[in-house]
Design a protein around this motif. Sequence first.
Motif, PDB file in Angstrom:
ATOM      1  N   TRP A  38     -13.212   9.174  -0.955  1.00 12.94           N
ATOM      2  CA  TRP A  38     -12.868   8.763  -2.778  1.00 12.94           C
ATOM      3  C   TRP A  38     -12.316   6.900  -2.806  1.00 12.94           C
ATOM      4  CZ3 TRP A  38      -8.406   7.334  -5.804  1.00 12.94           C
ATOM      5  CH2 TRP A  38      -8.601   7.376  -7.351  1.00 12.94           C
ATOM      6  N   LEU A  39     -11.604   6.756  -1.764  1.00 14.06           N
ATOM      7  CA  LEU A  39     -10.852   5.317  -1.840  1.00 14.06           C
ATOM      8  C   LEU A  39     -12.731   4.844  -2.297  1.00 14.06           C
ATOM      9  CD1 LEU A  39      -7.618   5.019  -0.583  1.00 14.06           C
ATOM     10  CD2 LEU A  39      -8.091   4.587  -2.611  1.00 14.06           C
ATOM     11  N   PHE A  55      -8.075  -0.046 -11.725  1.00 10.71           N
ATOM     12  CA  PHE A  55      -8.420   0.171 -10.124  1.00 10.71           C
ATOM     13  C   PHE A  55      -9.018  -1.039 -10.032  1.00 10.71           C
ATOM     14  CE2 PHE A  55      -7.285   4.820 -10.225  1.00 10.71           C
ATOM     15  CZ  PHE A  55      -6.209   4.672  -9.038  1.00 10.71           C
ATOM     16  N   ASN A  56      -9.283  -1.904  -8.232  1.00 15.84           N
ATOM     17  CA  ASN A  56     -10.305  -2.889  -7.595  1.00 15.84           C
ATOM     18  C   ASN A  56      -9.801  -2.903  -6.648  1.00 15.84           C
ATOM     19  OD1 ASN A  56      -7.389  -4.119  -6.612  1.00 15.84           O
ATOM     20  ND2 ASN A  56      -7.625  -4.789  -8.792  1.00 15.84           N
ATOM     21  N   ALA A  57     -11.679  -3.677  -5.957  1.00 11.05           N
ATOM     22  CA  ALA A  57     -11.095  -3.051  -4.559  1.00 11.05           C
ATOM     23  C   ALA A  57     -10.113  -3.820  -4.022  1.00 11.05           C
ATOM     24  CB  ALA A  57     -12.079  -3.995  -4.530  1.00 11.05           C
ATOM     25  N   THR A  62      -5.936  -1.470   0.284  1.00 12.70           N
ATOM     26  CA  THR A  62      -4.364  -1.658   0.501  1.00 12.70           C
ATOM     27  C   THR A  62      -4.145   0.272   0.752  1.00 12.70           C
ATOM     28  OG1 THR A  62      -3.699  -2.895  -1.076  1.00 12.70           O
ATOM     29  CG2 THR A  62      -1.913  -1.310  -0.708  1.00 12.70           C
ATOM     30  N   ILE A  63      -4.523   1.461  -0.658  1.00  6.83           N
ATOM     31  CA  ILE A  63      -4.408   2.834  -0.311  1.00  6.83           C
ATOM     32  C   ILE A  63      -5.603   3.274   1.059  1.00  6.83           C
ATOM     33  CG2 ILE A  63      -4.545   4.794  -1.713  1.00  6.83           C
ATOM     34  CD1 ILE A  63      -4.580   3.874  -3.780  1.00  6.83           C
ATOM     35  N   ALA A  67      -3.680   5.099   4.051  1.00 11.25           N
ATOM     36  CA  ALA A  67      -4.537   6.152   4.412  1.00 11.25           C
ATOM     37  C   ALA A  67      -4.112   6.537   5.459  1.00 11.25           C
ATOM     38  CB  ALA A  67      -5.623   7.058   3.617  1.00 11.25           C
ATOM     39  N   ASN A  68      -5.713   5.344   6.159  1.00  8.65           N
ATOM     40  CA  ASN A  68      -5.714   5.824   7.069  1.00  8.65           C
ATOM     41  C   ASN A  68      -4.483   5.497   8.399  1.00  8.65           C
ATOM     42  OD1 ASN A  68      -9.103   5.923   7.642  1.00  8.65           O
ATOM     43  ND2 ASN A  68      -9.176   4.278   6.704  1.00  8.65           N
TER      44      ASN A  68
END
Length: 593
Positions: A38-39, A55-57, A62-63, A67-68
Motif C-alpha cells: 500500500w505504501l 501523504f507525500n513521497a 519513511t513509513i 515497516a521493512n
Amino acid sequence: MNSVGKQTVKLAKANKSLFIVNILVWGVFHVLPVLTGWLSKVFFDALTGQAEVGFNAWTALTILAVANIARVGAFRYGFRIFMDLLYRNGGILRANLFEWIIGGKGARPLSESASQSVARFRDDVYDINDYVEAWVDLIGVLVYAIVAMFIMLRIDWQVTMAVFVPLVVVVVASDLLSGKLRVYRRAHRVASARVTGLIGEILGAAQVIKVNNAEDNVMHHFHDLNVVRRKTAIKDVLVHQMIHGVNSVAVAVGMGGILVLSGSRLQAGTFTVGDLALFTTYLFQLTDLLHYVGEMIARHKRVFVAFDRLNTFMDGAPEGALVEARELHIGEEYAEVQQAQCTEADRLQLLEVNDLSYHYGDNERGVQDLTFSLPRGSFTVVTGEVGSGKTTLVKALLGLVPFQSGEIRWNGEAVAVLDAHFQPPRSAYTPQVPMLFSESLRDNILMGLKTSDDSVQEAIAHAVMEPDLEEMPEGLETIVGTRGVRLSGGQVQRTAAARMFVRGSELLVFDDISSRLDVETEQQLWERLLDAPGERPTCLVVSHRRPALLRADQIIVMEQGHIVARGTLEELLESSPQMRALWETTAVVTEEV
C-alpha cells in the motif's frame, strides 16, 4: 480429525506458549507486506500528484523503511524462537522413540537395521517438523491473502481475478500431483533405508565379507540397491519440481494478466501507477502464497508417511505416545540420575514362578507352564539342549518378553510389572551376547553409576579381570571399541559380568555367560562370587557346562519349552535321562575348551 491431525495438535500443545508466540511473530512477518504494498502505491501516486491528502513521497518512504525494519526484526526474532520450537518438537519425538525402545515394557527389538532406524530418527522427524512449520506460517499467510485480496478487489476486480485464478489452478494441480508424491516419497524412504542399512551391515561384518571372499558380491548388491534408490529419488524430486513448475507458470500468467489488463486502464485513467505498483508488489508476495499452497499439500502428504513409519516403529505403544509432552532440559544441565537404593522390601527371600508361559507369535516356540522357586542365596542352573527354551525362560521372568500367563511372586507378593521390578537393586542381568559401547572399560562397567573405586575393583575381581587389566596399558580407561571389538569374547563377557556385580543386586541372572571362558577362569568366577566372605547372592544361571552344574543347589532341565526335571546334580543323574545325556556332552565340551 484424522490421526495425523490429532498427533500434530498434540505436538503443538506440548509447547503451546512457544507455538502461539511463533504464530504471532511470523504472522507479523507475513502480514507486513500488505502495508509495504500500500505504501508503494502511495509513493508512486504522490509522485504523479494522485496521492491521498496528508501523504507525500517522503512520508511514504519513511513509513516503508520503518515497516521493512520491523519485518527484518520479526524475521530475526522469529527465526530464533522457531529454532527453539523445532528443537523442542524434535526432542519430544526422539525422546519418546528412545523411551519406547529402551524404557518401554519388555525388550524392544528393532524391526529393521540400526542404520535404517537412524534414518527414521533423522528424516521422519524432520518431515514432521517441516509440517509444523507450515502451520506456524498458515495464519499469517491467510491474513495477508485475505487483506491483499480485499484491497485489490476494491481497486479493480478484473485485475484481481487475473492474480487469483492461477492460484486456484495451482491448488488443483498440486492436489492432483500430491497423490503421486506420497507414493514416491514412501518408496524413496524405503530405498534409502535399505542402502543405509546395508552400509551399517557391511561395516559390522567386514571380516565376514573378507574371509568369504564376498567383496564383489556385496558391492554388486550395494550397487543394485543404489540404482533403485536413484530411480525412486528421481521420481520423488520430479513430482516435487512439477509442483514448483506449476507455481512458476501461475506467477508468470498472473503477471501477464496484470500488465495486459492494467495497460488500457492506465490510459483510461481508472488505474493509477500506484495501483500498478501495488498489484505488482502483491503479486510477488502472493508468489510465496502459491509456493506455500503447493508446499503445504506436499508436506501434508509427506507427514502421513513420516507418522506412519514412526508409529510402526513404536508398534504396540499407546495412542499418542509418539507426541506425548515431556521435559527436555534444553539449555540447562540434565538432572543427575538418582540411584535406586535397596530397601528391606527389595531384599529377596524367595522368588516363586508359577505356570509361566510365553509363545513367539502364533507358533509353538516358547515356554509352557514353568513352575520353580529360588530361595535366598541359592545357585540355580537352567540347562537343556539348544532351543529348549532356556533363554526364553529368563526373558519371560525378567519381563523382556510379555509373558501370556502365569504369576511371579517376590517374597510372596505378586509382581505386576516385571520389567520395572527386575532392575537393580533387585535384579541384574547379563545376556547371552553382551553389548558394550565404544567408551572406556570403566564407563562400560559403571554406565553412569556413582560408586567408589573399591566397589569397581571388587566387581573386577569377581569377574576375574585383574590379569586382563594388567595387560592393558590404560587399564580401566582403555577404549573397548564398537561393541567391544578390541576385547576378546571372554573379556566382553566378564566386562558385562563386572557391570552386573558392581550394582550389588539381590538376584543375579546369567544367560550362558561362561560360553567363551576356559574352564579355569569359569571356576574362578564362580568361586569368587559364591565363596566370598559374607552372604552370597541368589543366582539364576543358564549353562550347560560342568563348573556351573557342579556348584548348583538346584538344576532345572528343559526340553521343548517345558521343565522335564528338577533337582540336585546327583538326583538328576540318577533319575533323568536328559540330564545324563547333557552331562556326557559337557564332558566332551570341557575337554575341547
